[in-house]
Structure formats: C-alpha cells, structure tokens
Design a protein around this motif. Structure first.
Motif, PDB file in Angstrom:
ATOM      1  N   ILE A   8     -12.038  33.904  17.836  1.00 47.41           N
ATOM      2  CA  ILE A   8     -12.104  32.726  18.723  1.00 47.41           C
ATOM      3  C   ILE A   8     -10.794  31.950  18.694  1.00 47.41           C
ATOM      4  O   ILE A   8     -10.328  31.454  19.727  1.00 47.41           O
ATOM      5  CB  ILE A   8     -13.301  31.819  18.325  1.00 47.41           C
ATOM      6  N   LEU A   9     -10.180  31.866  17.498  1.00 52.01           N
ATOM      7  CA  LEU A   9      -8.878  31.178  17.397  1.00 52.01           C
ATOM      8  C   LEU A   9      -7.815  31.855  18.254  1.00 52.01           C
ATOM      9  O   LEU A   9      -6.897  31.202  18.776  1.00 52.01           O
ATOM     10  CB  LEU A   9      -8.418  31.139  15.935  1.00 52.01           C
ATOM     11  N   LEU A  10      -7.950  33.177  18.383  1.00 49.04           N
ATOM     12  CA  LEU A  10      -6.961  33.928  19.165  1.00 49.04           C
ATOM     13  C   LEU A  10      -7.189  33.820  20.674  1.00 49.04           C
ATOM     14  O   LEU A  10      -6.297  34.129  21.461  1.00 49.04           O
ATOM     15  CB  LEU A  10      -6.961  35.402  18.756  1.00 49.04           C
ATOM     16  N   ILE A  11      -8.392  33.383  21.095  1.00 48.83           N
ATOM     17  CA  ILE A  11      -8.691  33.309  22.539  1.00 48.83           C
ATOM     18  C   ILE A  11      -7.746  32.358  23.273  1.00 48.83           C
ATOM     19  O   ILE A  11      -7.133  32.742  24.271  1.00 48.83           O
ATOM     20  CB  ILE A  11     -10.180  32.952  22.790  1.00 48.83           C
ATOM     21  N   PRO A  12      -7.564  31.065  22.796  1.00 48.22           N
ATOM     22  CA  PRO A  12      -6.615  30.190  23.508  1.00 48.22           C
ATOM     23  C   PRO A  12      -5.178  30.723  23.484  1.00 48.22           C
ATOM     24  O   PRO A  12      -4.428  30.546  24.442  1.00 48.22           O
ATOM     25  CB  PRO A  12      -6.711  28.850  22.770  1.00 48.22           C
ATOM     26  N   VAL A  13      -4.828  31.405  22.363  1.00 51.64           N
ATOM     27  CA  VAL A  13      -3.488  32.002  22.280  1.00 51.64           C
ATOM     28  C   VAL A  13      -3.333  33.063  23.362  1.00 51.64           C
ATOM     29  O   VAL A  13      -2.344  33.080  24.106  1.00 51.64           O
ATOM     30  CB  VAL A  13      -3.248  32.629  20.875  1.00 51.64           C
ATOM     31  N   ASN A  14      -4.357  33.950  23.445  1.00 57.07           N
ATOM     32  CA  ASN A  14      -4.330  34.987  24.477  1.00 57.07           C
ATOM     33  C   ASN A  14      -4.338  34.392  25.882  1.00 57.07           C
ATOM     34  O   ASN A  14      -3.699  34.909  26.792  1.00 57.07           O
ATOM     35  CB  ASN A  14      -5.526  35.939  24.316  1.00 57.07           C
ATOM     36  N   LYS A  15      -5.080  33.290  26.039  1.00 55.38           N
ATOM     37  CA  LYS A  15      -5.150  32.624  27.360  1.00 55.38           C
ATOM     38  C   LYS A  15      -3.768  32.094  27.741  1.00 55.38           C
ATOM     39  O   LYS A  15      -3.310  32.272  28.883  1.00 55.38           O
ATOM     40  CB  LYS A  15      -6.174  31.472  27.284  1.00 55.38           C
TER      41      LYS A  15
END
Length: 1384
Positions: A354-361
């Motif tokens: 989940i922490l990586l989701i905004p990064v990927n976004k």
C-alpha cells in the motif's frame, strides 16, 4: 481400486494375475504393431501417445504398493518392467511429437499433391475455410498447422496464410465503427469521443469477454488451495487414493486454465484487430474528407502519427480496461487466502504494498506526462523527416545535409530527453514491482514467526504460491494504469482530429438548400446557365477554429457562364491558386457563398503523381475506354513519351513521379483531368512546367481541343497564348478581383502589362484567337509531329521502385551483436550479471525458507533464520535495482546511437536510393521501426532476460528438490525444442510479412495526404478508400496469422507445464510414504518443487513468447541495420578545392556521358561545351531532352559514365561531393521552403546581415509582401505552404543570390511567375549576377533571349550552340523554330 484394496490389506483374488495379463496384452499389442507394415502411422499417433501416458499414470499405484512391501527385492523384475514401460512410453510420446510434425510436413509437401489447385475447388476452399474449423480445432488452434508446415520448408508468402474470419474483414470493421462515430458526431459535434463510439460498436462483445476473464481468474486460485491440501496430506504421511486425486486435480486445473487462458487471449486479440482496422479506416477517411484549410490545424507528421502510433495505443485500452477491475480482484482474493494461512501477519506485507501505491501513482503520472511530451517531439521529428525525404534532391543540391541532420538531431534530443525520463521512471517501477513479492514474503514470515507461530511446509509454500500469484497483478497494475493513460491521451488526439469539420460538412446541409435555391433562381434568370456563382466570398487558409483568420480572398463576386474558357491572371501571390482552391472547397469560406454546377476536374500547380503505372495515374479508377484514352494521350503529347518507355503506359512511376521530368508530370496530371470527362476543368498554371512548343500543342489540342470545347475551363496562367485565346479574363491582385471581361477590353486596361513581356509587341499580343490557332497548328505539325521522336525521356527513365526486400530464416546473430554494440558491451555484461545474481539471490531466499521449515521444530533460532532471510532480501533488492537501471541506460544508449547512425546513412545515400525506395518506406524505418527500438524492444528484451534467468533458476530448483524431475527433463527438452523450432520458423516469416504489409499502408497514407485536394476535386474518395481497405485487409491477415501462431505455441507450452505439475505431484505421492523404500525429499522440498512447478506454466510460455517477441522486435533492428549498410555518396575528396573556389566560374564539359541505369540509353551522350567565366548560358530543349541531366552531372547527383567536368580547371569528380555542392548556388525546379523562420530559410547558416537580406528581397520583388505579413521572423509552414508557388520561387532565387557563388544554376525559376515579374527578375539576375556564371534551364524563350549563349539539347546530345541573336537570324535553326512556336 484393486490396488487400494490390496494396499489396505484386503485379499484381492487373482490380483497378480490381473496385473500380469494387462502387461502381457500391452507388450503383445506393441509387438504386433511393430511387425505390421503400417506401424509408423499406428505407433506415432496422438491416441497411442495418450494411451501410454494413461498406462504410466495408472501403473504408479502398483509400483507404490510393491515399494511399500518389505520384500521389494523379490519384485525386482516387476520394477524393471515398470521402468521399461515408462521409458518406452516417454519414447513414444517424444517420437509422436517429432514424427507427427514431420508426417504433417510430408503430407503437406507430398509429391502427389497437385502444383496448381483446381480454380473452383480453391475458391470454394477459401470461402469455406472459416466455416470448416470445428470446436476442437478452434480450442487447439490446429487450423494453423498447414501454415506452420509450409513455414519450416520454405519462405512464407501471403497466399500461405490462413483466411481471415468474416468478422475480421477490414470492410465490415470499418463500416461498424464509422456508423457509431457518425452517430456520436451528430450528437456531440466537437466534443465527440472516439472511446464512446468504440464502446457503442464493440462494447457488448468486450463485456462478454469479461465473463471469460472472471472464470479464468477464479480457476487461478484453485491451485494454491489444492497445493495446501496436498502438502498437508504429505506431512501427515497418510495413504490411500486421496493423494492421487489431489495430484491429478493439480494437473487438470493447470490444463483447464491453459485452454481458458488461450481462448481469452485469442478473443481479446481478435477484438483488438477489429478495432485497429476500424480506427485506421476512419483516420484515412478523415484525411480524404478534410479540406486543406481545416487540415492546417495539424502538421503532416502529427497526422502520420495518428495512423502509426495513436491507433495502436488506443486499442491497447482493450487489455487495460479488463485488467483494471481484474487485477485488484485477484490481489484481493490472494490477500484473503493469505489471511487464512498466516492470520494478520500478511498485513505487514500488505502495508509495504500500500505504501508503494502512491509512489507508483506518482511515477505513472510522470510517465504519462513524459509520454505526451515525447509524442509531440516525435510528431515534429517525423514531420521534419518527411519534409527532408520529400525534398531530398533539393536538399542535396543545396548541400544542406548537415543543416537537416542538426534540425532532426535537435528534435530527437528533445524526444530522447522525455524518453529518458520515461525509461528511468520505468526502471523505478520495475524495481518496486520486482522487489515487492520478496519484501512481502520477508515481512509476512518474519511477523508470523515473531508472533510465536511455527512455520510449516504447507503454510510457507501455499503463501509462496500466493505470492507468485500476486507477482503478475502487482507487476502489471502500474503498466495497466500507464496503458490506460496512454490510450486516453491517444484517443483524445484522435477524437480531436476526427471531430474537425469536413469538406462536405453535415452542418452545411440547411444552408446548401438555400444556396441551391439561389443558384436555381440565378440560372433560370440568365439565358446561359452559370458554371460558377461566387457571392461576396471571403476566404482564408486558416481552419474554422481560428478566431481571426488572415484573408487570402476578399469580397469576391463572380458569375462564370458554362462553356467558356476563362484565364485568371495576376502577379505572384495575387490569389489565383486560392481562387481555384476555394471553388473546389479547400479554403475556409469565412463569409459569402460559392456554388458550382456539375463535376470538376482539377490539375494543381504542383502535379500530384501516384506511385503505380502511368495508365493507373491517368485512369484514376475510371473504366478503361481505349478510344478516349488514345485521344487524351495524343492531346497531352504523351504518346511519344510512352513509346520510349520500356513497358509503355504500364511502366511504373515512382513516388511523386520521381522518374518523370517536371513537364511529363504536368502532362500526366493534365491527361488524368481530360480522361475524366468532367463538366468543369480547373488548371492551375500547368503551362509553365512545359516548354513553349509543348505548351502550344496542349493549348490547341487539350485545353481548346474538341474534347473540352463545350466545357467550362478556368486556367490560372501567365502564358500569352492562353490569355489571348481566352473567352474571358479575370485579373486578380492582393486577393481581390480587380477586373473581369473579354480580351479586347483587357488590352485597353492598364492590367494588360501584367502579361506582357518586353519582347512582345502589342500587335502580336492582340492577335485573334483564329489566327493564333492557325500559327500554333502550323508550327506543331512541323515541329512536334515530324520530330516527335525527340520527346524521349531518356534522362528520366531511372530505376523503378523496387519491391520491399525482406530477409529469410532466423534473425542473424550479427543483428543481436549490432544491437549490443549500440548499447555498449560493458552495459550488456552488467545487465546479464545483475539479472543472474538477482535470480540467484531469490532462489537462495526460497531454499533458505525450505531449510527453515524442514529443520526448525519450534520457535528456536527464529532471529538467526530471519537475519539470513533479510540478507537475501536486501541482496535481491540491490541486484534488482542494478538490473532495472542498467537496462534503462543500455536501451536508451542503443536508441540514440541507432537513430544517429540511421539518419547519417539515409542522408548520405545517393539520389538513386530515394528513387528506388518510396519515402513512406523510409519513413516507416524512422517512425514505426524506431519506435520499436526506442520503446517496445528494450521492454520485451528486459522481460525476456528476466524470464530466461527465472526459467534457469526454476529448472535448477526443481532438479535439486525432486530428483525424479531429471527423468522427464530430456524428453521435455526435446519436445520443447521441437515446438519452439516449429513455431519460430513460421513466426519470423509472418512478422516479416507483417512489416512488408504495413509499409503500403503508410506509403498510401502519405501519398493521399499530398494529393487529398486532387482526390476530393475528382470525387474519388471511395476509390482510394477501397484501395486503402485492401492494404489494411492484407495487414489484418498477417497480424491474425501471427496471433494464431503465437497462441498455438502458448497453449502447447501451457499443457506441457501442466503435465510437469502432474508428474511431480504423482511422483511425490508414490515416494512420500514412511513405508516406502525410496524417499525423494522432505515436505519442504516437495512444497518448494510444486510452488516452482506452478509458475512453470507462465514461465515456459513467457520465455518462448518473449524470445519470439524479442526476435520479432529485432526485425526492426534488422530493418534499420539494412539501411545503416546502404552505399553512401563519396564524401571524401581526392583533391581539396581552394577555399574561395570557384573564383572565375569557368565550366567545361568534356565528352560527358551519363546513364541512369546501365541498360538504359544515355541521358547525356558525349556532350562537350565550354562556358567562359561570367557568361549567362541558357539550356533549352524539348521535355526529356537532357536539360536536367546537365545539372545532375554538374552537382554529381548521378555519377557520369565517361568524360570530365571541369570548373576552374578542377575536376568535380575529385572534390568531396558536399563541398562541391556547397560552392554552387541553385534555384531548383520545385521550390523548397522548410518549416522554420523566413530568415532561416533565406540564410540558414547566418552568413549575411539583415540589411543585405532586405536588399535582395527588394530586388526579387518580395520585400513589400514580406513586410506586410510580419518581416523576416515570420514562421514558414511545412513545404512553404504559407506562400504561393511563384512566391516560393522568388524566395529561392533570393536565397541563391545571397549565397554569392561564382556559379549559379537556375532550373526554370521564373516558370510560375507572371511575365512582367519574370522580365524584372531577368533584369535582377543580369544586374546582380555580373561576373557570375549563370546556367539557366528554360521553357520560356523570353527567359534566354538576353543570354550570352544558348545550348540546345535533343535526346541527350548537344545539337546546337550559339548566341541567341545569331541563332534567331538562321530561320532553319532549332532555336529559331522554338522562338517562333512560342510566338516571341
């Protein structure tokens, strides 16, 4: 069941007898088969293969029973018998695969097969091919086999490909989307959305695919659950049939998923193909229907990108949309199943994700932004490349190769800047996606162990299997987001283009009715009906979206009667061409109304020539009428040109008429117009492109000939004969009609000076039409008909366009080496090393987990195990990062070097290369192939390398954890090798055919962009659309064949992987018993083997698919490398010319012979002449006499076969070719202005002051015009579209004068200007060029009358030379006859 009862201790009567009888029957059957004559066909068939698989599987329980009995040694013979049966069974399976394929091949190439099929039978077969596929063939893609059989024996051709299903035919696809788009446009107008139209056409079919996707994804999660139960069964050590049921269930689940997966991919890809052909069709149709004014909103490069890139990116939405809901669902189910295994410990891994989701976004947003900017730069680069290729001959004569290389490299640098941003952001994405599963497992197991739980094999390997199921959705999700963003951006670009108001806009229907009513009232009121009615017309070349357009025509009102010959005269830039274009609807009518009556034929100022036969160019889709065709050919003086061509009127004409002279191009365009038999004819200054004698012939026999006598004819001209022959004259100036009336009235007005040259007396000019016709007729009878063999276009019979070559067989290793060299060998080494160590650390991580669950009995030493696990995780993360960034850097470096090398080689190629290869073909390398090298090749290569090392790691782990796997490794490898060989042979050929089928689409699209106004004027949109749809259908056929071949392979590999899982599970069941003598591993190792065997399905498939995809993408490198190796012009000199050379300008031709091809007659035959320094020499001759060849030889555009050309005593052959051309000044026949400021166009190397530029512009009569539109900094549109052809010629003359060379060559530079301006220009040239040697190729005799010397050429030979005044006094001289015919 008998075995189960026996194993459970129950007494089974005659158990041993049953078994021995079954074995005896089996071996007797094999012996009988081998003795029989037809043993080959019986033994090596699929049924026999299946029977042996079944026999082997059914005998495993019996072997297990024997191994569990303590006296196993007494059953030694039975064990040997069983092993023999397995070996023989494997042999039959392998042989069936190998021999079965060669059997098919023999059948396909049987000596008894007829070479030529019966026509009726063949036609019937083609029609019914789609119907003949039964369910089994569609499920297994068996219908592809005939193509595959041919593919391994010889090079495939288009006729060998499977027939297209009816729903994939380009016509039906195009009609379907067009009707939806039309409805969309009627409802939303400028806010129309292509995505809405697509959903209206194909939405239901796409939604139905979603159901198949749900079923497919659901089965995906059955495997981890079965695996969990199976490992728990092994841990408990329980016996019975449950183990076999679970083992078979594991295998069958994998096999069922294989069929579902391939069917979903097949149906989705078919839908994408339908969409692609639909979008291509409506983009092409829009090009046909969009007026030049409306099209000005988009550059040519942009429109070409719509077809080549945006169409593909829009259809990729099909993948992304289903994945957008499917991937989160898969992730959700996987997480729930993880919860059932490790309780809340999975939340730690989830938190990382989940922490990586905004990064990927954030990364995805930046990638989308970079992509959009990159596409804009790509549009500009392709537009600039298209401009370069369209005018390559002129660019070479100017020696502007370096200038255009810099312009293209500048645009490429901007493109690469955004490409680099995208690539490095992609690298971060790859890093996060690749490390997420490792981090997930590390955190999940760490927290689970810390919470006090004991890790066991069932929990660990069920979780590992679930992590593996998570890899694909987690890896794919950011790509899905990027794909959706790209598709939405591209669809918006396409929607914007498709929403542009059309040539015949539906919005104008109501006003059309009013206009027709007014027109009817007008025609009824007049005694003679009107051909045209223009009422207060104001026109602009800007699109309707521009709020304040600059007018090119202002307040024009004209009523032109039917059947008249109307001459439109005026100075350069007065609006003559704009008036004709407004009549055919190409300009934007800001106010007023235009009506025309009847069909129109239009000949533009720059003739549009199709790539094809000369007859095709003239007919333009109309039925062949031999009588009319012959009359037209004669009227346009083409009969002798045709008789001189190798194949007559079936001779191939190169793109844009490259192998025709300027005069021949004009006459072909005129013949096309005459053949159409229209009501109204519009001729835009066609007489300026031909010499005076031919002009006279055309005027009498074509424009005023019997075929057009009753027709309405509008001719924009400066030709005196035409003006004097006209019924009415329209005088234009500054976009206004200044005067309109008859010839007699015209002569009394001050406007008559526009069309008078210095040497034309008023009496001669006022000669009556009747007298004129007699003179012209008399001269042409003696000069054209008697000497018509002189109109032979030897100089222009150059190479025909060669069919596009394609390689055969495997993509050579040298292509891979070239790509590696472009990327850099050190980077390639680093990539492979980091990929290897990344996989090794990941395998080490899993082996350590196995060791942990097998040795640990409680929570002791948990911290020790965790520290080692964490170290593996960190090492894996570092190597993943190294692989991602080294790949991004290597791919980027290769892309930069490949483009630079390709551009350098193309721009240095000789002119004959461009004559043989259409610009669409070369542009295909610079757009589609380069896009593959930039983007898709590094992407697919990255996946291939990852898959290769993953597969290698998987095989090592499987061999280590289950030794029994080694038994099937050899047969599996043989089957796999055979399959991939069988597939690759075909896939390469199909990809090459696909590339060859794609080129005509872009060539015809480019051609249509150039000639769209002519197509619309002739109302031939339907004919060209039908031709384009044929090209798309062929492209569709190759793409469909490529798709079905890849799915054929994919299915078989997935089935192979399913059998691997079945084998490992069955062997584990047999051996994993406390009572068994043979124990092949711990529960941990069995779990590890099965968790690694599960993704073998995707790994095997992925490895070969990515390998073949890499090979296919490498074809783009192969195609580019093909152009990197083309011959170059001689760029190095053997003799260095002095810096200020030529200082005098003395030119000497010594016995010069020039041929365009060895088998053709010489274009210049032993020509010798001397031009003293400072002389002004005119070169005249009939069309195709060899005039242009003199300049071609001087500028070394074509190497001479014999003789020498000396300039100031230096042999031009010894001077570096670019240096040579840079020392000469030239004004080409086709004026060329490039996209940029006017200042750059006039002085691209900034060697002159602004004051000098203005001074020269004033002398060329362009100063006032330039000042009125904004000065030297104004932006010149592509190909100088901002100016008329005449103005462009004047600007090219200004550019030549600014160069201040001692040698100036003018190739009919006053052809498109009025006589008064031409006379003033001659004075300018005489004044400005004192002391400069001037060579002028002329069609107007007035142009050369004041010259010092005249060279008359005929059929490549110098037939006359001398001072014009002396030659004029000899009435029998050719020059005198030329002068008399032109009425000077």
């Amino acid at each position: 069941m008998l075995v189960k009862k026996r194993y459970d201790g129950e007494d089974v009567e005659d158990y041993e007898l049953f078994f021995m009888c079954s074995q005896f029957i089996a071996w007797i059957s094999v012996s009988i088969v081998c003795v029989s004559g037809a043993w080959f066909e019986i033994l090596y068939n699929p049924i026999m293969c299946f029977c042996w698989i079944l026999k082997t599987l059914l005998e495993i329980p019996h072997l297990q029973y024997k191994l569990t009995v303590q006296k196993a040694t007494s059953s030694f013979m039975e064990i040997i018998s069983f092993c023999t049966a397995i070996t023989f069974g494997l042999f039959v399976i392998v042989a069936t695969v190998i021999m079965g394929q060669s059997g098919n091949r023999r059948k396909a190439n049987s000596i008894e097969a007829p070479l030529i099929l019966n026509d009726e039978k063949a036609e019937y077969e083609i029609t019914n091919m789609a119907k003949d596929h039964n369910l089994w063939e569609l499920l297994t893609f068996k219908f592809v086999n005939p193509m595959m059989d041919i593919g391994i024996t010889r090079q495939l051709d288009f006729t060998d490909l499977p027939e297209l299903p009816i729903e994939l035919r380009a016509t039906s696809c195009y009609d379907r989307l067009l009707s939806s788009w039309t409805a969309e446009y009627q409802n939303y107008h400028e806010n129309s959305s292509l995505l809405r139209a697509m959903s209206c056409s194909y939405g239901w079919a796409y939604l139905r695919l979603g159901l198949l996707k749900v079923l497919n994804d659901s089965i995906n999660f059955i495997s981890p659950l079965l695996l969990n139960k199976f490992i728990r069964f092994l841990q408990q050590g329980s016996g019975g049939m449950n183990g076999y049921i679970l083992a078979i269930s594991l295998g069958l689940t994998s096999i069922i998923k294989s069929f579902l997966d391939s069917q979903y991919s097949f149906r989705l890809a078919k839908l994408k193909l339908m969409l692609r052909s639909s979008i291509m069709g409506i983009v092409y149709r829009k090009c046909l229907c969009l007026s030049l004014a409306e099209r000005s909103r988009f550059s040519e490069g942009e429109i070409q990108t719509f077809m080549s890139v945006d169409a593909d990116r829009t259809i990729n939405l099909c993948n992304s949309l289903h994945d957008a809901w499917s991937l989160p669902l898969q992730i959700g189910v996987a997480l729930y199943l993880l919860y059932t295994q490790v309780n809340y410990a999975f939340l730690s891994g989830l938190a990382i994700t989940i922490l990586l989701i905004p990064v990927n976004k954030w990364i995805s947003t930046r990638i989308a932004c970079a992509t959009e900017k990159m596409m804009k730069q790509k549009d500009q680069r392709i537009s600039c490349a298209g401009e370069l290729l369209a005018h390559i001959r002129t660019v070479k004569m100017y020696s502007w190769e370096k200038l255009f290389t810099e312009r293209l490299m500048e645009r490429r640098e901007s493109e690469v800047k955004h490409l680099a941003t995208r690539k490095y952001l992609d690298a971060w994405c790859v890093y996060f996606w690749a490390t997420t599963p490792t981090l997930f497992s590390l955190f999940t197991f760490s927290i689970f162990a810390i919470m006090g739980h004991t890790l066991d094999a069932a929990t660990v390997f069920t979780c590992v299997a679930l992590f593996n199921t998570l890899i694909s959705p987690l890896n794919s999700f950011p790509w899905v987001i990027n794909g959706m963003i790209d598709a939405v951006i591209s669809s918006r670009r396409l929607s914007n283009y498709l929403s542009t108001p059309e040539h015949h806009s539906p919005e104008l229907t109501a006003s059309d009715v009013i206009l027709k009513y007014q027109f009817k009232r007008y025609t009824e009121a007049m005694h003679n009906p009107m051909a045209f009615v223009l009422q207060n017309v104001c026109c602009s070349w800007s699109s309707s979206s521009v709020s304040d357009p600059s007018m090119v025509l202002r307040d024009i009102s004209l009523q032109l009667q039917k059947g008249l010959f109307i001459a439109i005269v005026g100075e350069v830039g007065s609006g003559k061409s704009s008036l004709l274009n407004s009549v055919i609807g190409e300009t934007h009518v800001v106010s007023g109304s235009i009506s025309s009556c009847g069909s129109i034929a239009y000949v533009p100022q720059v003739p549009w020539i199709l790539s094809g036969s000369l007859q095709d160019n003239i007919l333009l889709g109309k039925e062949f009428d031999p009588r009319r065709y012959k009359e037209v050919i004669h009227a346009c003086a083409l009969d002798v040109d045709i008789s001189a061509m190798a194949r007559g009127d079936m001779s191939h004409i190169g793109e844009k008429g490259t192998n025709l002279s300027g005069g021949q191009r004009a006459r072909v365009a005129l013949a096309r117009a005459l053949y159409q038999n229209s009501d109204v004819y519009l001729f835009d200054d066609i007489l300026s492109a031909v010499d005076s004698q031919v002009a006279s012939w055309i005027l009498e026999n074509a424009i005023m000939g019997p075929q057009l006598m009753q027709k309405t004819r509008l001719l924009s001209t400066h030709n005196l004969q035409a003006i004097s022959a006209a019924d009415m004259i329209v005088v234009m100036a500054n976009g206004l009609v200044k005067w309109f009336g008859t010839l007699e009235s015209f002569l009394a007005t001050p406007y008559s000076r526009i069309s008078k040259s210095d040497s034309s007396s008023p009496t001669l000019f006022a000669v009556s039409v009747k007298e004129k016709a007699q003179i012209v007729s008399c001269e042409l009878r003696t000069d054209v008909i008697v000497e018509d063999d002189s109109v032979v276009a030897y100089e222009e019979q150059k190479d025909q366009v060669e069919a596009e070559a394609r390689k055969e067989g495997v993509v050579e290793l040298s292509v891979y080496k070239k790509y590696a060299t472009f990327a850099g060998w050190s980077i390639v080494t680093l990539i492979f090393l980091s990929a290897f160590l990344m996989q090794a650390s990941r395998n080490g991580n899993d082996l350590w987990l196995t060791y942990w669950v097998d040795t640990s009995t409680g929570t002791n030493n948990t911290s020790f195990y965790l520290i080692i696990l964490a170290m593996f995780g960190i090492i894996n993360s570092l190597f993943t990062l190294g692989r991602a960034f080294s790949f991004a850097f290597g791919g980027l470096r290769a892309a930069i070097h490949i483009h630079a090398s390709l551009l350098e080689n193309i721009i240095s190629a000789p002119v004959c290369f461009f004559d043989q290869n259409p610009s669409g073909r070369i542009l295909n390398r610079l757009s589609s192939d380069l896009y593959a090298v930039d983007d898709s090749l590094p992407f697919i290569l990255n996946i291939f390398v990852a898959n290769f090392f993953s597969l290698l790691g998987t095989l090592v782990i499987l061999s280590y954890s289950q030794v029994s796997f080694l038994l099937v490794l050899l047969p599996l490898w043989l089957i796999y090798r055979k399959l991939q060989f069988y597939y690759r042979s075909t896939s390469r050929e199909v990809r090459r055919l696909d590339s060859v089928a794609r080129s005509p689409i872009y060539s015809s699209f480019t051609e249509t962009l150039d000639g769209s106004s002519t197509i619309r004027a002739f109302q031939k949109e339907g004919f060209f659309l039908a031709k384009f749809i044929q090209h798309v259908t062929l492209y569709q056929k190759t793409s469909y064949s490529e798709l079905t071949a890849s799915l054929w392979l994919s299915l078989r590999l997935q089935l192979l992987a399913g059998f691997i899982i079945l084998f490992i599970a069955m062997m584990a069941t047999v051996t994993f018993h406390s009572s068994s003598l043979v124990n092949l591993g711990t529960p941990g190792l069995v779990g590890l083997a099965l968790s690694y065997a599960a993704p073998v399905v995707s790994l095997l498939n992925g490895f070969l698919t990515t390998f073949t995809e890499t090979e296919k993408e490498m074809i783009s490198v192969e195609r580019v490398a093909e152009y990197v190796g083309i011959p170059k012009e001689e760029l190095k000199e053997s003799e260095s010319a002095p810096r200020n050379w030529p200082t005098e300008g003395k030119i000497e031709f010594v016995n010069v012979t020039l041929r365009y091809k060895p088998e053709l007659p010489p274009a210049l035959n032993d020509v010798s002449f001397l031009v003293e320094s400072g002389m002004q020499v005119g070169i005249i001759g009939r069309t195709g006499a060899g005039k242009s060849s003199v300049l071609n030889a001087l500028f070394r555009l074509v190497p001479i076969c014999n003789g020498r050309i000396l300039v100031d005593g230096i042999d031009v052959a010894k001077v570096a070719v670019r240096e040579l051309r840079a020392h000469f000044a030239v004004v080409p026949q086709s004026p060329f202005l490039f996209d940029g400021s006017l200042r750059e166009n006039l002085d691209p190397f900034h060697k002159t002051t602004d004051l000098r530029v203005w001074e020269v512009l004033e002398k060329c009569h362009m100063k006032a015009e330039i000042e009125s539109i904004g000065g030297l900094d104004i932006h010149v549109k592509e190909s100088g579209a901002s100016f008329s052809v005449g103005q462009r010629q004047l600007l090219c003359l200004a550019r030549a004068i600014l160069k201040s060379s001692k040698v100036l060559c003018l190739d009919e530079c006053t052809a498109n200007v009025d006589n008064q301006t031409a006379s003033l220009l001659q004075d300018t040239i005489s004044a400005e060029c004192k002391g400069i040697t001037v060579l002028t190729i002329a069609h107007r005799i007035s142009t050369v009358m004041k010259m010092d010397n005249i060279l008359v050429l005929d059929r490549g030979e110098l037939v006359e030379e001398g001072n014009p005044e002396i030659l004029m006094n000899h009435k029998s001289s050719r020059f005198a006859r030329f002068a008399k015919a032109s009425q000077m």
